[in-house]
Structure formats: structure tokens, C-alpha cells
Design a protein around this motif. Sequence first.
Motif, PDB file in Angstrom:
ATOM      1  N   MET A 124       0.794  -1.242   0.000  1.00  0.00           N
ATOM      2  CA  MET A 124       0.000   0.000   0.000  1.00  0.00           C
ATOM      3  C   MET A 124       0.823   1.286   0.000  1.00  0.00           C
ATOM      4  SD  MET A 124      -2.938  -1.235  -0.251  1.00  0.00           S
ATOM      5  CE  MET A 124      -3.945   0.230  -0.100  1.00  0.00           C
ATOM      6  N   GLY A 125       2.093   1.224   0.441  1.00  0.00           N
ATOM      7  CA  GLY A 125       2.851   2.478   0.568  1.00  0.00           C
ATOM      8  C   GLY A 125       3.793   2.684  -0.591  1.00  0.00           C
ATOM      9  N   ALA A 126       4.322   3.878  -0.661  1.00  0.00           N
ATOM     10  CA  ALA A 126       4.263   4.923   0.359  1.00  0.00           C
ATOM     11  C   ALA A 126       4.106   6.280  -0.330  1.00  0.00           C
ATOM     12  CB  ALA A 126       5.514   4.897   1.204  1.00  0.00           C
ATOM     13  N   GLY A 127       4.218   7.323   0.487  1.00  0.00           N
ATOM     14  CA  GLY A 127       3.964   8.661  -0.036  1.00  0.00           C
ATOM     15  C   GLY A 127       5.197   9.533  -0.111  1.00  0.00           C
ATOM     16  N   VAL A 128       4.960  10.776  -0.510  1.00  0.00           N
ATOM     17  CA  VAL A 128       6.048  11.741  -0.709  1.00  0.00           C
ATOM     18  C   VAL A 128       5.510  13.149  -0.480  1.00  0.00           C
ATOM     19  CG1 VAL A 128       5.581  11.692  -3.220  1.00  0.00           C
ATOM     20  CG2 VAL A 128       7.737  12.628  -2.408  1.00  0.00           C
ATOM     21  N   ALA A 129       6.375  14.032   0.016  1.00  0.00           N
ATOM     22  CA  ALA A 129       5.960  15.433   0.188  1.00  0.00           C
ATOM     23  C   ALA A 129       6.900  16.349  -0.578  1.00  0.00           C
ATOM     24  CB  ALA A 129       5.988  15.805   1.667  1.00  0.00           C
ATOM     25  N   LEU A 130       6.324  17.377  -1.166  1.00  0.00           N
ATOM     26  CA  LEU A 130       7.097  18.453  -1.790  1.00  0.00           C
ATOM     27  C   LEU A 130       6.829  19.701  -0.964  1.00  0.00           C
ATOM     28  CD1 LEU A 130       6.606  18.181  -5.665  1.00  0.00           C
ATOM     29  CD2 LEU A 130       8.773  18.271  -4.422  1.00  0.00           C
ATOM     30  N   PHE A 131       7.828  20.189  -0.260  1.00  0.00           N
ATOM     31  CA  PHE A 131       7.606  21.388   0.550  1.00  0.00           C
ATOM     32  C   PHE A 131       8.929  22.104   0.785  1.00  0.00           C
ATOM     33  CE2 PHE A 131       8.720  20.309   5.141  1.00  0.00           C
ATOM     34  CZ  PHE A 131       9.373  19.126   4.850  1.00  0.00           C
ATOM     35  N   ASP A 132       8.851  23.361   1.037  1.00  0.00           N
ATOM     36  CA  ASP A 132      10.048  24.176   1.221  1.00  0.00           C
ATOM     37  C   ASP A 132      10.317  24.293   2.715  1.00  0.00           C
ATOM     38  OD1 ASP A 132      12.085  25.966   1.107  1.00  0.00           O
ATOM     39  OD2 ASP A 132      10.899  27.621   0.298  1.00  0.00           O
ATOM     40  N   TYR A 133      11.010  23.298   3.252  1.00  0.00           N
ATOM     41  CA  TYR A 133      11.137  23.238   4.718  1.00  0.00           C
ATOM     42  C   TYR A 133      11.997  24.358   5.275  1.00  0.00           C
ATOM     43  CZ  TYR A 133      15.918  21.340   5.043  1.00  0.00           C
ATOM     44  OH  TYR A 133      17.282  21.176   5.008  1.00  0.00           O
ATOM     45  N   ALA A 164      -5.237  26.943  -2.576  1.00  0.00           N
ATOM     46  CA  ALA A 164      -3.953  26.691  -1.910  1.00  0.00           C
ATOM     47  C   ALA A 164      -4.122  25.433  -1.071  1.00  0.00           C
ATOM     48  CB  ALA A 164      -3.576  27.862  -1.018  1.00  0.00           C
ATOM     49  N   HIS A 165      -3.361  24.434  -1.386  1.00  0.00           N
ATOM     50  CA  HIS A 165      -3.522  23.171  -0.661  1.00  0.00           C
ATOM     51  C   HIS A 165      -2.242  22.356  -0.721  1.00  0.00           C
ATOM     52  CE1 HIS A 165      -4.051  21.796  -4.807  1.00  0.00           C
ATOM     53  NE2 HIS A 165      -3.881  20.561  -4.389  1.00  0.00           N
ATOM     54  N   THR A 166      -2.106  21.496   0.257  1.00  0.00           N
ATOM     55  CA  THR A 166      -1.022  20.511   0.184  1.00  0.00           C
ATOM     56  C   THR A 166      -1.609  19.102   0.147  1.00  0.00           C
ATOM     57  OG1 THR A 166      -0.831  20.364   2.592  1.00  0.00           O
ATOM     58  CG2 THR A 166       0.574  21.976   1.480  1.00  0.00           C
ATOM     59  N   ASP A 167      -2.904  18.983   0.413  1.00  0.00           N
ATOM     60  CA  ASP A 167      -3.518  17.653   0.566  1.00  0.00           C
ATOM     61  C   ASP A 167      -3.975  17.076  -0.775  1.00  0.00           C
ATOM     62  OD1 ASP A 167      -5.617  19.285  -0.025  1.00  0.00           O
ATOM     63  OD2 ASP A 167      -6.730  18.927   1.813  1.00  0.00           O
ATOM     64  N   GLY A 168      -4.664  15.954  -0.694  1.00  0.00           N
ATOM     65  CA  GLY A 168      -5.102  15.258  -1.903  1.00  0.00           C
ATOM     66  C   GLY A 168      -4.079  14.221  -2.315  1.00  0.00           C
ATOM     67  N   SER A 169      -4.214  13.716  -3.527  1.00  0.00           N
ATOM     68  CA  SER A 169      -3.366  12.654  -4.067  1.00  0.00           C
ATOM     69  C   SER A 169      -3.488  11.405  -3.176  1.00  0.00           C
ATOM     70  CB  SER A 169      -1.925  13.137  -4.204  1.00  0.00           C
ATOM     71  OG  SER A 169      -1.172  12.209  -4.962  1.00  0.00           O
ATOM     72  N   TYR A 170      -2.398  10.767  -2.906  1.00  0.00           N
ATOM     73  CA  TYR A 170      -2.422   9.549  -2.093  1.00  0.00           C
ATOM     74  C   TYR A 170      -1.189   9.547  -1.210  1.00  0.00           C
ATOM     75  CZ  TYR A 170      -2.168   4.560  -0.956  1.00  0.00           C
ATOM     76  OH  TYR A 170      -2.088   3.351  -0.305  1.00  0.00           O
ATOM     77  N   LEU A 171      -1.401   9.593   0.090  1.00  0.00           N
ATOM     78  CA  LEU A 171      -0.328   9.534   1.084  1.00  0.00           C
ATOM     79  C   LEU A 171       0.692  10.650   0.917  1.00  0.00           C
ATOM     80  CD1 LEU A 171       0.559   5.684   0.956  1.00  0.00           C
ATOM     81  CD2 LEU A 171      -1.127   6.785   2.427  1.00  0.00           C
ATOM     82  N   SER A 172       0.355  11.690   0.196  1.00  0.00           N
ATOM     83  CA  SER A 172       1.367  12.655  -0.230  1.00  0.00           C
ATOM     84  C   SER A 172       0.961  14.089   0.053  1.00  0.00           C
ATOM     85  CB  SER A 172       1.624  12.481  -1.734  1.00  0.00           C
ATOM     86  OG  SER A 172       2.128  11.194  -1.976  1.00  0.00           O
ATOM     87  N   ALA A 173       1.942  14.972  -0.078  1.00  0.00           N
ATOM     88  CA  ALA A 173       1.688  16.397   0.144  1.00  0.00           C
ATOM     89  C   ALA A 173       2.295  17.210  -1.003  1.00  0.00           C
ATOM     90  CB  ALA A 173       2.288  16.829   1.472  1.00  0.00           C
ATOM     91  N   ASN A 174       1.526  18.171  -1.469  1.00  0.00           N
ATOM     92  CA  ASN A 174       1.915  18.951  -2.641  1.00  0.00           C
ATOM     93  C   ASN A 174       2.449  20.326  -2.260  1.00  0.00           C
ATOM     94  OD1 ASN A 174       0.712  16.951  -4.454  1.00  0.00           O
ATOM     95  ND2 ASN A 174      -1.235  17.672  -3.633  1.00  0.00           N
ATOM     96  N   ASP A 175       3.059  20.963  -3.244  1.00  0.00           N
ATOM     97  CA  ASP A 175       3.521  22.352  -3.125  1.00  0.00           C
ATOM     98  C   ASP A 175       2.326  23.231  -2.743  1.00  0.00           C
ATOM     99  OD1 ASP A 175       4.654  24.828  -3.485  1.00  0.00           O
ATOM    100  OD2 ASP A 175       5.138  24.548  -5.608  1.00  0.00           O
ATOM    101  N   VAL A 176       2.484  24.020  -1.701  1.00  0.00           N
ATOM    102  CA  VAL A 176       1.366  24.854  -1.244  1.00  0.00           C
ATOM    103  C   VAL A 176       1.157  26.068  -2.161  1.00  0.00           C
ATOM    104  CG1 VAL A 176       2.706  26.337   0.318  1.00  0.00           C
ATOM    105  CG2 VAL A 176       0.315  25.801   0.857  1.00  0.00           C
TER     106      VAL A 176
END
Lengths: 599, 475
Positions: A80-89, A537-549
Motif C-alpha cells: 500500500m505504501g508509500a507517499g512523498v511530500a514536496l515542501f520548502d522546509y 492553496a492546498h497541500t492535501d489530496g493525491s495519495y499519502l502525499s503532500a503537494n507544493d502549497v
Amino acid sequence: MKEKKRVSRSQREEHNRLLGRRSFLQLLCLGLARQIGIPGTAAFANPSSIPLFREAAEEVGLKFHHFTGTIGQYFMPEIMGAGVALFDYDNDGDLDVYLLQGTMLDPTEDPRKAKFPPPPGWKPGNRLFRNLLSETGKLEFVDVTEKAGVGHVGYGMGVAVGDYDNDGFQDLYVTNFGHNVLYHNNGDGTFTDVTVQAGVDDLRWSTSAAWVDYDRDGRLDLFVANYLDFTVKGNKQCYASTGERDYCTPKMYQPVPARLFHNRGDGTFEDVTESAGIGAAIGPGLGVVCADFNSDGWPDIYVANDGAAAHLWINQRNGTFKEQGLLSGTAYNAEGAPQAGMGVAAGDFDDDGDEDIFKTNLTNEGGNLYVNDGRANFYDASAEFGLLQPTVPYTGFGTDWLDYNNDGYLDLFIANGAVNRIESLRGSPYPFHQNNQLFRNEGDGKKFREMTGVAGPALALSEVSRGAAFGDVNNDGAIDVVVANNNGPARLLLNQTRSLNHNHWLLVRLEAANGNRFAMGAKVEVRLRGRKLLRRAHTDGSYLSANDVRVHFGLGDSAKIEKLTVFWPDGRGEEWDRVDADRMVTIRQGTGRSLRGPG
Amino acid sequence: MRKALCSIFGQMLLLAGCAVGAQESAALPELRSLGLDNMSPGIREQIQEAYREARAHLGDDAVCGRLGMVLETYGLLKDAARCYRRAAQLAPSTFRWAYYLGVVEAGEGQCDAAASTLRLSLRLDPNYVPAQLRLASCLLASADWIRSGELYAAITKHHPDNADAYYGLGRVRAAGHDLAGAAEAYRQACALYPNFGAAHYALALVYRALGQVGQAEEQLHLYERDKDRAPPAGDPLFDEVRALNRSATQQIQIGIELERQGRLEESVAAHEKAVEIDSQLVQAHVNLVELYGRLGQFEKAEEHFRTASHLDPGSSEGYYNYGVLLLSAEKYQQAENAFQKTIEIDPFHAGAHNNLGFLLERQGRLLEAEAEYQRAVENKPNNRQAHFNLGRVLVNLGKYEQGIQELEKTIEPEDEDTPRYKYALGAAFARSGDRQNALRYIRQARDGAVALGQSGLVASMERDLHTLEAPRTPQ
């Protein structure tokens, strides 16, 4: 249930090749048609030599291999996994990448005993890759996991990105099969695990999570989707229709409830699952997206459940939600049948000012495109828009609306990969791989056109894709995609269409004044030549992941925006005139012309 | 009427004619050998036998087609399609091979190919209604509303009792935003087959779009009742494919469906058949524990529990079903052990926590019972019974406020259990000293129980009301 029907890889590849040739010719014709007939879009240039996307993960230092720890017992979390995030930490102006990692489900087992042992040089735990683009001018990633302190070693599933304490730095919530983790971003390149003091742990099998300010108090709350009561000890033996051992379907286990945590504003959260009404319906949750589906200015929550009715939680504007999936028409497909919902995307693909939903499903089911009438009454229009048949042979996971060619229309990307063995891949060591898909929105109510076959080698890769995160990784004005593959390498699909057309774009970073610093949930509207483009403006959606805000707009051939309006999460609205295109802008609340009345 | 139908098929067959020509000139698809190693022995032998036959009679469409049918029944669709294609080329005038090929192509999402193949099949047998319906459905999935609508309309003219055709016609009209027309067709489908879940659902969405919310909700209610039900397919050719399936899992599926229909003995028979095919199939034994338990056949249930736990000591469901069985047999200590074991394997099992709470409560271990009920509620917040149990035990522990909060969660929705839950809530208020709310809820409960004819409950409530309503003695 098992995937009843399998699709031959070779047949599908043959189909895609044929489709590719056909579409290429159509593409040429279409480019010409747009040049002469359709305002707002520049023509394609030289489409034959440059692919739409180019895979560049390893080339830019994004070296990550997902490990499932499978030992042949068909433990469900493995597939089932896994996810990924794109963000400017580090807030340096470019997108960094966080990837979720698996481990041995039995911690006493040695990873080298796994059926697919990790490659040489592999490091356990989740990984954070810092983008050096802003610093060096070159797209290059370095692994900063240890320094940042975000290398949780667990059975990683998903990630949600949001600035829950409004300190201007985005934090991470990591879901696992097992304990979840909240990483507070310290703003100095490091994070601190604050899970226990924040009170947001969950032992259940958590999947997607989303930060959402559901009560509009300026503080991001947290929704966590949970999946099944699977345990390693209670692993069931399931079989394909031919009697061969295979992964179980979700029906073999009981769903476990989602959770909603209310942000108290002091670094702690209160579990309001029951009092907010979220406990009223339980499903095996996988994908989550929050958006204002009924256009009342308050965020709602849509949850894709696997093999069960999807849930649409309508915000009652008093801290509670009511589940209205059935009446809204988003619980089932057009035939009233539940589907194996995996990933979700919300966006105004038809430019009518409301949030439509796309949901990915299991092989043989096809995706659902739910068209909104603006009041959260939807109908399944996947056949009407040409998204049903092409998605039937695939098990879809990560997905989002993206305007990949900057023509002003939201297109669609789907990350695919089966969860049950594909019969035609019999003999393959990991018979679950499928290619991902790209669909172009032709606009004006026309059917989507599948571009997979002409998108280049990156879309011809046949892998077991799960999470997908979307954002402009190289800040060139075109949306790129990071794909998290199960039991395989992460992929960075760099968008090449800036070389193929002269379409204009705008990337908007929002700064809200009254909490919720990154203005998650804000709606941004752009007016150009009689068209209104609405994005969220969102980071959610997709699957197990986070998008560019950041909010991206493709503008076609419009070099200037007549009017840009922001509907802030606190209900206020502001507008700005004559905004120049082809740049990134930061829009601060309070610097525009106020609109009358709350949104 | 018939002429109209023929005319529509005639138009379509013009295209099909081209397909026939193309197929006749194509080379025969080779019979591919399959890797069958990991299949269960019975299935492997069945496929091998069919394959051997086909190899031995390469020019025989029947044996080749039969191999396709065997492969199709086990989901090996690509190979099945190859066999059907070969059989269709060997016997171009045989309807069933073209039909089966069209069905497989449609199932794989290749609707253009399927439409073409199904048209070809209808040239061979224009009267096979399932083929007409599948073609119309394929056209609908391809958003070819006009041709799909014409075909559905033609079927309804020729077969005015065909609920599926009316349903399809409704979907075409809805897609074309002819809501009134769609509602009419869906209503007709529901009239012809009142348990047609999908038609009720579709009708609900049309009513909703027409702003008729009450009717929409009524239809959704009917849909919830019949969501898994549809008119019988009436497709003897497809039934032949299904009948070839000798797998144990197929028998379990049949058994589950029979259980859903309340046909417990037949469900047992199907599960026993599954065990006969594959005695190692844990799920069949686990289901049989529950089924025999419900039929009161304790010994048989226990026998299957023993087999299941031997085959898979980690089956939480097996322990849980066994625990329920023991509970019904009033073997409380053994039941407690079974629920403990369930929780050990699956700490999130709400049912096991709830039942364990009940067993602890009856032993007077109220704090432990409270903890178990709490876990049941955490893992299934919409479990009314668990909230009820938790509320009750909290009240018994003197934690009135918390208990009342839990009991308040049980009074909705309105159904036959609501009077009982309201009664409990009223009683909790009475024990907490809140006479006004106690009277309020017990009166509501009594009215509800009266309306539902729950005479025993009414009598008990009347007694309590009498006590509560009596003038209080001054202190």
C-alpha cells in the motif's frame, strides 16, 4: 475482492504505442487548431523531439529506493505504501522532498532476508532531500535527513504538510502502520518530534492525513484517515481466483475510524473525532482532500474509502460535520456501486467556479470524475469526459489536477500500480507494475485526451507507483511530479513543456494575516479574457502525499492578469489588478483591495 | 417495433461486416502455454486438461473456445480472449465465441474493440438480449449516448419487461441532461424490478437534481435496502462460463451471498463444498463457525473452530466467532478467553472489546468493563451498543455526567431500538437526580414503544413513570 480481471502488460503497451502514434498526429493537428482558432493558448513547438516529462531523480541526487520488507507472507501494508511530500522546509524558495520508507514488518527480522533486499548503500527510515536550486542555481538534492532529524524508522505510509503553529515554517505529520509522528519544524533546518506532547499519535494503520482549519480559527487542525484493523499477527491468507496466494482485499478486515484533532493553539491538540461527528461513519480510508465543496466558505472533507462508500464530510460551521456522501453522489460510481477508492484530487477542472473531484480506483473499476454543481451535488461524469475507459485497466493511486502545459486548463496525472498480481505478468518477480497516465484537458466540456503515449519515456515506465506529489521543483513555471514507487526508486518527472510552448504562468505564494500563515484552503481566482480560473492553496489530496502549497496558474498566451482575487481562509476577500505573468509572487493579506462582505 | 430494432442492428452490422472481413484474413492466434505452477491443484488440472484438448484438436473451435471459458472463469482474461479469437476465426458463424470475446474485451476496458466484437456477434444472433445490453452498455461507457440510447430504446420496445434496458435508457438520458426523461425510465426500471438497487440510486440522483429532495431520500432509502440486488442477468452463455469455476474461493463467495440472503443452510452447504475442494482454506472454516453457531449446531461450529485455529493460529475472526458462539452457549469463561485471544491478535477489534466488557461487567468488574467498552467505542465510534454499554456501566459506577453523555449518543437514529435507549437515558437522569429530564426521556421512550407495539417495555416504563410522577415526600 480480488482484482477479478487482469490486463496484459504487453497488450497495454501495444495499445499505448498505438495510442501514442495516433495522439501524436492529433497533437500536431490540435496545436495548429489552437494556433488559429482558440484564443488564450500558444501553439506547441517542435513536439517531436522533446518529451513532455523527463525522469531525472538520480541525475539530480534524489536517490531513494522504497523497501517493503516483504518475506512472502503477503502482509497488506507492503503493497500500500508509500507517499512523498514536496515542501520548502527551509523557506529558501525552492521545493524540498520528503520520502516515506518501509521496513521489516517483523522488527526482529534482518532486512537482508527480505524477498527484495534493499540496494547497496540504502539507509533505513524516511529521507529528507534538500533542494539546492536557490543556493546554487542548479537543481540538485542532498540528503539532509540526519541533520534535520526526520528519519523516523517505521513502516511509513503518508505525510501531511502544514504550519500548525503559525511560525512560518511548514511542519510534517507522518503516518505509519504503527505510531504516527508529528515533526515540528524548528526553522533552523531541524525538526523535533513533538508527537506525544501534541497528542496526535494514533496506533492504528494510518494512511493519508490533511491539515485543515475546519473551524476557521486561524490554526490548522489535523484529519487522519485510518485504514484497516490489519495486524501482522492476524495476517490472513488470501488467494487469487486461480488459487495462488495474493494480497487480501480490504473486505477481509474491519475498517478503523478516521480521527480529527482540533488545534488548541498551544502546541497541543484535542481528539474531537466523536464530538465533531467524524465517528458517525467508518470506512477503510485511503485518500483525503479538503475543499469547500458546497461553496459556503467552510472547508469540507472528502475521503476515498477502499471498497466502500466514500465519505463527504460537510462542515456544519459549528465545529461539526455531517456525512453526506450518498446524497451528494460522491459515495458511489454512476451505477451506485462502491469502489476501491485510493487517491483523490479536488479542483475546478471545468472552470465553473467549484471544486470537482477525481478519485482513483481498482483495476476494472475506472476512475470517478464527480462534477459539482456548486452546492456539493455531484454526478459521475467519468464516461462523459473520457476518463472512464482509459482508466479501467489500471489501479490508480496518487493523482492531482495540474495544468502541465500552462494552457489554463487543469489536466490530470494518475500514478498507477496494482495491489493484486496481474495475471499477464505471471513469472515477473513483482507482478504489480503498470505505467502512469497523463490526461490533457481539452477545455470547453470536451473529453480529456490521454497523453501518456506521447509524454516520453518517463510515462512509459512500468512501476508500482503509489504516492505522487505535484509542484514546481525547478521554479520554471511548469508543474513537476515526484512519484513514490512501491518496492522501487522514487522518480522525479521534470516538466519539459516550457520548451514546447510559450504559454505564460504565475506561481502565487500566499501569506495570510490572521493565522493559517500559508493560507491553506484559500481560493485564488484569476480573470483573463472573459475566463475565470479558480485554484486552491492546498497541500492535501493525491495519495499519502503532500503537494507544493504555492498556487500555480497556466495562463495560455496572456502575459498579464486583469484581476487576481484571493478569498482568504478567514472569509475575507481581496483583489489586485493587472498582475504580470511568468513569475512567482507573494501575496500578503491586507495589501489588496478589500471585497465587500465575507466570502 | 421489431422492424425498428432490426434497422438499428442493420446500421451497426454494416460496420461489423468490415470486422468480419478483417478477422477472416488474419492469422489464427497461437495457443500460448501458461505458467500454472502456483495454482491450486484442481484448477491447474482443469486448465491443463482443457489445454491438452485444445492442442490435440487445433482445428476444433469448440475445444479451443472451451479452453477460453475455463481461463475466463479464473480471470485469465488475456489468454481467454486469445482462445475466443481463435475459436471465432475457426467458426466465424458461431455466435458464442464472438460474444464471449466481446464480454472479455469490455471487461478489460477496451470498449471500442468490444463494441465492434459485440456488433459482430449480434450479426450472428440478433436476438440475444444480453449481447444487446452489453453493447449498449459499452457504448454508454464510451459516451456514445446517441447509439447507446437508440439501442436501449430498441430493446425496451422489443422487450418491454426488461428492467436493465430501462435503466440503461435512463442513464443515457441523464447523461444528456434530460432529467425528466431519465426519471421516467428509472421509474419504469424500478416498477419492473422493485429491488433494483442501482436504478433506485440513479433515480435518487435525478430527483435530487430536479430539486425533489424528499423523493430523492426515499429512493436512497430503497437503494440502501437493495444495494446489492439487480435483475437476473438471464445470460445462459455467461452462466456456462461461471459454472466451470471449481475453486474453493468461488464457493465461499456463493456462500457469503447466500448468507446475505438469509439462506443459512444453503450457505453452509456452499462453504462445506469449499472445504471439500480445499480443506486448508481457513476462511471457509471461520465462516462455518459463525454459520453453524447461528444454526445452533454447536459441535460442528466447534469442530470448524478447531480446524481454523490449527491452520491459522492468528485468525482473530476465528476466535471472535468462537467467542460469540461460546457466549450464546453461556460458556462465559471460555468466551472470555476467546475474546482475550481475539484482542491479543487484533487490539482494534471493537466487537471483541465490547463483548469482553459485557463479560467483565457481569462479574462485577466494572472498571475493567468500562475500559473495554471505552476501547470498543474508540475503535468503532458509531457502535450504538458499545456506547449504550459504556453509558450504562458509567452510570453504575456513579459517573452520571459521563454516562449520560454516552447514552445521549444512542438515541438516534429513530428505529425499533430507540425506545430502549431513551429509556436507559431517562433512567440515568433519574439516578442522577434530574427528575425533569428523566420524565422527559422516559415519556418519549414510552410513546415510541407504544407506537412500535413493544408492550413489555411499555409496562416497565409505565411503572417507572408512575414512581417518578408521584408527589415527592417533603424532606
